[in-house]
Design a protein around this motif. Structure first.
Motif, PDB file in Angstrom:
ATOM      1  N   ILE A 109       0.850  -1.201   0.000  1.00  0.00           N
ATOM      2  CA  ILE A 109       0.000   0.000   0.000  1.00  0.00           C
ATOM      3  C   ILE A 109       0.879   1.241   0.000  1.00  0.00           C
ATOM      4  CG2 ILE A 109      -1.741   1.312   1.255  1.00  0.00           C
ATOM      5  CD1 ILE A 109      -2.753  -1.325   2.407  1.00  0.00           C
ATOM      6  N   ARG A 110       0.480   2.218  -0.813  1.00  0.00           N
ATOM      7  CA  ARG A 110       1.125   3.526  -0.798  1.00  0.00           C
ATOM      8  C   ARG A 110       0.064   4.571  -0.485  1.00  0.00           C
ATOM      9  NH1 ARG A 110       2.158   4.853  -7.220  1.00  0.00           N
ATOM     10  NH2 ARG A 110      -0.011   4.552  -7.852  1.00  0.00           N
ATOM     11  N   VAL A 111       0.495   5.787  -0.172  1.00  0.00           N
ATOM     12  CA  VAL A 111      -0.407   6.887   0.143  1.00  0.00           C
ATOM     13  C   VAL A 111      -0.241   7.970  -0.917  1.00  0.00           C
ATOM     14  CG1 VAL A 111      -0.924   8.715   1.804  1.00  0.00           C
ATOM     15  CG2 VAL A 111      -0.373   6.417   2.611  1.00  0.00           C
ATOM     16  N   GLN A 112      -1.367   8.458  -1.418  1.00  0.00           N
ATOM     17  CA  GLN A 112      -1.362   9.575  -2.358  1.00  0.00           C
ATOM     18  C   GLN A 112      -1.895  10.804  -1.637  1.00  0.00           C
ATOM     19  OE1 GLN A 112      -3.843   9.032  -5.800  1.00  0.00           O
ATOM     20  NE2 GLN A 112      -3.267  10.987  -6.701  1.00  0.00           N
ATOM     21  N   ASN A 113      -1.113  11.873  -1.618  1.00  0.00           N
ATOM     22  CA  ASN A 113      -1.518  13.125  -0.998  1.00  0.00           C
ATOM     23  C   ASN A 113      -2.186  13.996  -2.053  1.00  0.00           C
ATOM     24  OD1 ASN A 113      -1.760  15.612   0.183  1.00  0.00           O
ATOM     25  ND2 ASN A 113       0.355  15.770   0.857  1.00  0.00           N
ATOM     26  N   SER A 114      -3.516  14.017  -2.073  1.00  0.00           N
ATOM     27  CA  SER A 114      -4.266  14.817  -3.044  1.00  0.00           C
ATOM     28  C   SER A 114      -4.749  16.121  -2.431  1.00  0.00           C
ATOM     29  CB  SER A 114      -5.453  14.011  -3.580  1.00  0.00           C
ATOM     30  OG  SER A 114      -5.004  12.936  -4.343  1.00  0.00           O
ATOM     31  N   THR A 115      -3.959  16.656  -1.515  1.00  0.00           N
ATOM     32  CA  THR A 115      -4.278  17.938  -0.894  1.00  0.00           C
ATOM     33  C   THR A 115      -3.194  18.945  -1.272  1.00  0.00           C
ATOM     34  OG1 THR A 115      -3.007  17.643   1.155  1.00  0.00           O
ATOM     35  CG2 THR A 115      -5.222  16.668   1.080  1.00  0.00           C
ATOM     36  N   GLU A 116      -3.309  20.130  -0.746  1.00  0.00           N
ATOM     37  CA  GLU A 116      -2.269  21.146  -0.936  1.00  0.00           C
ATOM     38  C   GLU A 116      -1.362  21.238   0.284  1.00  0.00           C
ATOM     39  OE1 GLU A 116      -4.105  24.790  -2.159  1.00  0.00           O
ATOM     40  OE2 GLU A 116      -5.019  23.877  -3.914  1.00  0.00           O
ATOM     41  N   LEU A 117      -1.514  20.305   1.209  1.00  0.00           N
ATOM     42  CA  LEU A 117      -0.721  20.285   2.440  1.00  0.00           C
ATOM     43  C   LEU A 117       0.467  19.349   2.309  1.00  0.00           C
ATOM     44  CD1 LEU A 117      -3.698  19.863   4.939  1.00  0.00           C
ATOM     45  CD2 LEU A 117      -2.512  21.995   4.371  1.00  0.00           C
TER      46      LEU A 117
END
Length: 121
Positions: A30-38
């Motif tokens: 599993i990986r994490v995708q940061n789809s925010t501007e943070l």
């Protein structure tokens, strides 16, 4: 004629030496995708107490392996300015089969965390 045979041997060698990332998978990845501007300094998967570090806005983390994982799980995130938490509405008890997956993390209109589960190819 020698060139044709040599070229055929080289092509066969390259063909058989190539491996796909799925060829040697024994666990859930599993990986994490940061789809925010943070900027996420830390993303903690609460169930497994596993931490992904330093995920830039719009970027992906590296894959991490898990013996047991779920499509939706509780997540705790530390950013430069705040701490955010996600708790799924319903907990699924079915574990994921071996493979590659992404937890896409975004913010809704009320700045609450939203988790989208994706199956990677």
């Amino acid at each position: 004629m020698k060139r044709v045979v040599l070229l055929a041997i080289i092509c066969l060698g390259v063909l058989f030496s190539c491996t796909d990332r799925d060829d040697e998978v024994n666990l859930v990845n599993i990986r994490v995708q940061n789809s925010t501007e943070l900027f996420f300094s830390e993303v903690r998967i609460v169930e497994n107490d596993t931490v992904y570090e330093n995920i830039e806005a719009g970027e992906f983390s590296e894959y991490m392996e898990f013996e047991r994982a779920y499509a939706f799980t509780a997540i705790s995130i530390l950013t430069d300015s705040t701490s955010l938490n996600y708790v799924p509405v319903e907990m699924l008890t079915d574990t994921l089969p071996i493979g590659f997956y992404t937890y896409e993390i975004s913010l809704d209109e009320e700045n609450q965390l939203d988790l989208t589960f994706k199956i990677d190819n």
